[in-house]
Design a protein around this motif. Structure first.
Motif, short mmCIF file in Angstrom:
data_model
loop_
_atom_site.label_atom_id
_atom_site.label_comp_id
_atom_site.label_asym_id
_atom_site.label_seq_id
_atom_site.Cartn_x
_atom_site.Cartn_y
_atom_site.Cartn_z
N ASP A 183 6.74 7.63 -12.66
CA ASP A 183 6.42 9.03 -12.95
C ASP A 183 4.90 9.23 -12.99
N GLY A 184 4.44 10.28 -12.35
CA GLY A 184 3.02 10.62 -12.37
C GLY A 184 2.15 9.79 -11.47
N THR A 185 2.73 8.89 -10.68
CA THR A 185 1.96 8.00 -9.82
C THR A 185 2.09 8.46 -8.37
N SER A 186 0.97 8.62 -7.69
CA SER A 186 0.99 9.05 -6.29
C SER A 186 1.12 7.85 -5.37
N ALA A 187 1.43 8.14 -4.10
CA ALA A 187 1.50 7.08 -3.10
C ALA A 187 0.15 6.38 -2.95
N SER A 188 -0.92 7.14 -2.99
CA SER A 188 -2.25 6.53 -2.88
C SER A 188 -2.50 5.56 -4.03
N GLU A 189 -2.09 5.94 -5.24
CA GLU A 189 -2.30 5.07 -6.40
C GLU A 189 -1.49 3.79 -6.30
N VAL A 190 -0.28 3.87 -5.76
CA VAL A 190 0.53 2.66 -5.59
C VAL A 190 -0.19 1.67 -4.68
N LEU A 191 -0.75 2.16 -3.59
CA LEU A 191 -1.45 1.26 -2.67
C LEU A 191 -2.76 0.76 -3.26
N ASP A 192 -3.42 1.60 -4.05
CA ASP A 192 -4.64 1.14 -4.73
C ASP A 192 -4.33 -0.02 -5.67
N ARG A 193 -3.24 0.09 -6.42
CA ARG A 193 -2.88 -0.97 -7.36
C ARG A 193 -2.55 -2.28 -6.62
N LEU A 194 -1.95 -2.14 -5.43
CA LEU A 194 -1.63 -3.33 -4.64
C LEU A 194 -2.85 -3.94 -3.97
N ARG A 195 -3.96 -3.18 -3.96
CA ARG A 195 -5.13 -3.54 -3.16
C ARG A 195 -4.70 -3.70 -1.69
N PHE A 196 -3.93 -2.70 -1.26
CA PHE A 196 -3.39 -2.70 0.10
C PHE A 196 -4.55 -2.63 1.10
N PRO A 197 -4.51 -3.42 2.17
CA PRO A 197 -5.62 -3.44 3.13
C PRO A 197 -5.92 -2.05 3.69
N ALA A 198 -7.19 -1.72 3.75
CA ALA A 198 -7.59 -0.39 4.23
C ALA A 198 -7.13 -0.14 5.65
N LYS A 199 -7.21 -1.17 6.51
CA LYS A 199 -6.82 -1.00 7.90
C LYS A 199 -5.32 -0.78 8.06
N ALA A 200 -4.55 -1.15 7.05
CA ALA A 200 -3.09 -1.03 7.16
C ALA A 200 -2.55 0.20 6.46
N ARG A 201 -3.43 1.00 5.86
CA ARG A 201 -2.93 2.14 5.10
C ARG A 201 -2.21 3.16 5.99
N HIS A 202 -2.58 3.21 7.26
CA HIS A 202 -1.90 4.16 8.13
C HIS A 202 -0.41 3.82 8.25
N LEU A 203 -0.06 2.54 8.08
CA LEU A 203 1.35 2.16 8.15
C LEU A 203 2.13 2.73 6.97
N ALA A 204 1.51 2.78 5.80
CA ALA A 204 2.20 3.24 4.61
C ALA A 204 2.03 4.73 4.36
N LEU A 205 0.82 5.24 4.60
CA LEU A 205 0.56 6.64 4.27
C LEU A 205 0.86 7.58 5.42
N GLU A 206 0.41 7.24 6.61
CA GLU A 206 0.62 8.15 7.74
C GLU A 206 2.09 8.19 8.14
N VAL A 207 2.75 7.05 8.08
CA VAL A 207 4.14 7.01 8.51
C VAL A 207 5.07 7.58 7.45
N PHE A 208 4.87 7.18 6.20
CA PHE A 208 5.80 7.56 5.15
C PHE A 208 5.43 8.88 4.47
N ALA A 209 4.25 8.94 3.87
CA ALA A 209 3.90 10.14 3.12
C ALA A 209 3.90 11.37 4.01
N ARG A 210 3.33 11.24 5.19
CA ARG A 210 3.23 12.42 6.04
C ARG A 210 4.57 12.80 6.67
N SER A 211 5.54 11.89 6.68
CA SER A 211 6.87 12.28 7.13
C SER A 211 7.51 13.25 6.15
N PHE A 212 6.97 13.32 4.93
CA PHE A 212 7.38 14.32 3.96
C PHE A 212 6.45 15.54 3.99
#
Length: 520
Positions: A183-212
Motif C-alpha cells: 500500500d502506498g508504494t509506486s512502481a518506481s519505488e519498488v524498482l528503486d528498492r531493488l536497485r533495479f538496473p537503469a538500463k533495464a527499467r524500460h522492461l519493467a516500467l515501459e512494458v508494465f506500468a504504461r500498459s495501464f
C-alpha cells in the motif's frame, strides 16, 4: 442448459502450467429457491459484461445486456469504417496466463483457432539495444534467469548492485497479502528498492506500468509485483502471447453476442443506461426512456458512467462507499494512430515491436496486416501496409482538433505528438519514411481507470453494500494476481457468481496462476 465446460472437471487445466489454481465459486445459499425465475440487466458490453452475461445466461437467468456503442467488446472493441477497413482502440496481447478470458472465448471458439501465436515481441530502446522474449524457457524461475543472462539490459556490474534480499522477496509473494503490504508504494519505488538496473527499467516500467496507461510514479507497485509474478516468476505459461486473426468484433465479440442470444439473452447495442432506481426487492434500469425491471444489475461500465449512475442513485451504498466511487481517477490519455500506407514494410517484420525512449512517447508499433485478415487483404490489394502506433500515458487533453493551428511556444499538443510519432516510425522502419498515408484513424482517449498506489482494501470490489448491485471491470480490486483483460473477465465471472450464490445456483470456476511465490 448448455453442456458443461471442461472447467467443471477437476483434472482439466486451462493451460500448460500444472500449478494453475482453480478457485471454486461460493456455494449456493441454503434456503434459496434455485428454480425461481431471475432477471439481470448487465450495463456494459465489454469483456466484463460479456463474462457476467455468459455465466448468468448459462444458469437460466434472463439477461438483458445493454451497451452504448454499436459493437461489443468495450475498450477491446473494433468497428467497421464503411469501406472494407476496420478500426479499434489499439493492440491487445492475449497472454497464455489469461485463463478466464480464454474460458470465455472457448464458448464460441473451443479450439481457440482464432488466436494465433506471435513468434516474438522484441523491445527496442531508443539509440540502444533490443531485448527479445523468444526461446526463453517457460518454467519459473529458469525463464527469468535465462532472460537476464541473454538480455543486453543486464550487465554483470548491474546485477552486482541489485539488492538480493529484496529481489528474493519477489519469490515470496502471497496474494492478496502482498497487495496490502505494498500500500502506498509506486512502481518506481519498488524498482528503486531493488536497485533495479537503469538500463533495464524500460522492461519493467515501459512494458508494465504504461500498459495501464499510467506514469510509473503513480502506478501501483503491488500491481507491478503481481505482473512480475504472473509473467516472469510464478507461471509456466511463458512470456509470449497470441493475437486474434481478424478484427475483434468479427472473431471474438460478435460471436459471443450471438451465443448470448441463443441462450435467450437480449443484447442491446447503441443504447445507453441513464438511471437506476430501486423497486421493492428489485431494480428499475432506465434505458431509452423506458424502465427495465430486474432482480439485480451488473455495472460493468467504464469509470465515468459508473460514477454518474451511482451519483444518480443515492440508495446504493452508504456515504463512505459512495465517496470511494466519486473519488475514482482516470489514467492519463493515450493515443492510437492507425495508418494505411502505400508502401509495404520490410520482409520479415514482426507483428509487434515494443519501444522505449522514442520521440512522442512511442510505446509500440503494430503491423496490423501481418495477423488481421481484413488488414492483410487490404495490404495485398494495394501493395501497402497497415501500421498502428501507440503512445500510452501521453497526458494530452481529449477532444482537441489535431489539425488546428498552434503557437510555436505552446505546450506539446496533438500536432507535435503526431509529428514525433511519425519521425519515430521512420527511425524504426526507414523503408516507410515518406510513405503516403492513404487513410488514417487517430484516437485520443482518457477513459481508463488509474491503478494507483492507494490502500488495497479501499478499492472498489465486485460486491457493493446493496445485494442487488454488483460491479465488474478491470479497475476493481481482485485478490488474485490478474490484470487488464484477465481482471475484467475474472470480475465478470465473480459478479455473476455472487448473484447466483444468493439465488441458490452454482457459478463459474475461476482460474489463476499460482497465488504464492516459489519461496513463499
Amino acid at each position: 442448459m448448455p453442456p458443461l465446460l471442461p472447467s467443471s472437471t477437476r483434472r482439466w487445466h486451462p493451460g500448460r502450467d500444472r500449478h494453475a489454481v482453480r478457485h471454486l465459486p461460493q456455494p449456493p445459499r441454503a434456503g434459496a429457491d434455485p428454480h425461481r425465475p431471475r432477471s439481470v440487466v448487465v450495463v456494459g458490453g465489454g469483456i466484463a459484461g460479456l463474462a457476467a452475461s455468459s455465466v448468468l445466461a448459462e444458469q437460466g437467468v434472463h439477461v438483458t445486456l445493454v451497451e452504448r456503442e454499436d459493437t461489443l467488446g468495450g475498450r477491446v472493441r473494433s468497428w467497421p469504417l464503411g469501406d472494407g477497413r476496420t478500426m479499434s482502440r489499439g493492440f491487445h496481447a492475449f497472454f497464455r496466463q489469461y485463463y478466464n478470458l480464454r474460458a470465455l472465448l472457448r464458448r464460441t471458439d473451443p479450439a481457440q483457432r482464432h488466436l494465433v501465436a506471435v513468434p516474438d515481441y522484441p523491445l527496442q530502446l531508443a539509440g540502444g539495444h533490443r531485448d527479445s522474449f523468444a526461446r526463453i524457457p517457460r518454467t519459473p524461475p529458469f525463464g527469468m534467469a535465462a532472460f537476464v543472462a541473454r538480455s543486453p539490459s543486464f550487465t554483470a556490474r548491474d546485477l552486482a548492485e541489485v539488492d538480493v534480499r529484496r529481489a528474493l522477496d519477489l519469490l515470496e509473494v502471497d496474494f492478496p497479502a502482498t497487495f496490502r503490504e505494498l500500500d502506498g508504494t509506486s512502481a518506481s519505488e519498488v524498482l528503486d528498492r531493488l536497485r533495479f538496473p537503469a538500463k533495464a527499467r524500460h522492461l519493467a516500467l515501459e512494458v508494465f506500468a504504461r500498459s495501464f496507461f499510467a506514469h510509473p510514479d503513480e502506478f501501483s507497485g503491488a500491481e507491478l509485483v503481481a505482473m512480475f509474478h504472473s509473467y516472469f516468476l510464478g507461471s509456466a505459461e511463458g512470456l509470449l502471447f497470441d493475437v486474434p486473426d481478424d478484427d475483434y468484433d468479427q472473431v471474438l465479440w460478435a460471436p459471443l453476442g450471438r451465443y448470448l442470444t441463443s441462450l435467450g439473452a437480449e443484447v442491446r447495442t447503441g443504447t445507453a443506461v441513464t438511471s437506476l432506481a430501486e423497486d421493492g426487492d428489485g431494480v428499475l434500469v432506465g434505458v431509452d426512456g423506458a424502465e427495465l425491471r430486474a432482480d439485480a444489475v451488473v455495472l460493468a461500465t467504464d469509470q465515468r458512467p459508473l460514477q454518474q449512475l451511482v451519483a444518480g442513485a443515492p440508495w446504493i451504498g452508504d456515504e463512505p462507499w459512495r465517496e470511494r466511487v466519486a473519488s475514482l481517477r482516470s489514467a492519463p490519455s493515450f493515443a492510437v494512430w492507425r495508418m494505411w500506407l502505400d508502401r509495404p514494410c520490410a520482409p520479415g517484420t514482426l507483428p509487434f515491436l515494443g519501444t522505449s525512449g522514442f520521440p512522442g512517447g512511442l510505446d509500440n508499433v503494430t503491423m496490423v496486416h501481418t495477423f488481421e485478415e481484413t488488414a492483410r487483404r487490404w495490404a495485398a490489394r494495394t501493395g501497402g501496409s497497415v501500421v498502428e502506433l501507440h503512445a500510452y500515458a501521453v497526458g494530452l487533453p481529449t477532444g482537441v482538433d489535431p489539425h488546428a493551428e498552434r503557437s510555436r511556444t505552446s505546450a506539446p499538443d496533438e500536432v507535435t505528438l503526431r509529428r514525433e510519432l511519425r519521425a519515430s516510425l521512420s527511425t524504426l522502419h526507414p523503408e516507410l519514411d515518406g510513405a503516403q498515408v492513404l487513410a488514417e484513424e487517430w484516437l485520443l482517449r482518457d477513459d481508463c481507470a488509474l491503478v494507483g498506489t492507494g490502500p488495497w482494501d479501499e478499492r472498489l470490489e465486485v460486491e457493493t453494500p446493496d445485494p442487488r448491485v454488483v460491479l465488474a471491470g478491470d479497475g476493481l480490486r481482485c485478490d488474485l494476481p490478474v490484470a487488464l483483460m484477465e481482471r475484467a473477465t475474472t470480475t465478470g465471472f465473480q459478479a455473476a457468481n455472487a448473484l447466483l450464490a444468493r439465488w441458490g445456483r452454482t457459478g463459474e470456476d475461476v482460474w489463476s496462476v499460482p497465488v504464492r511465490g516459489l519461496l513463499a
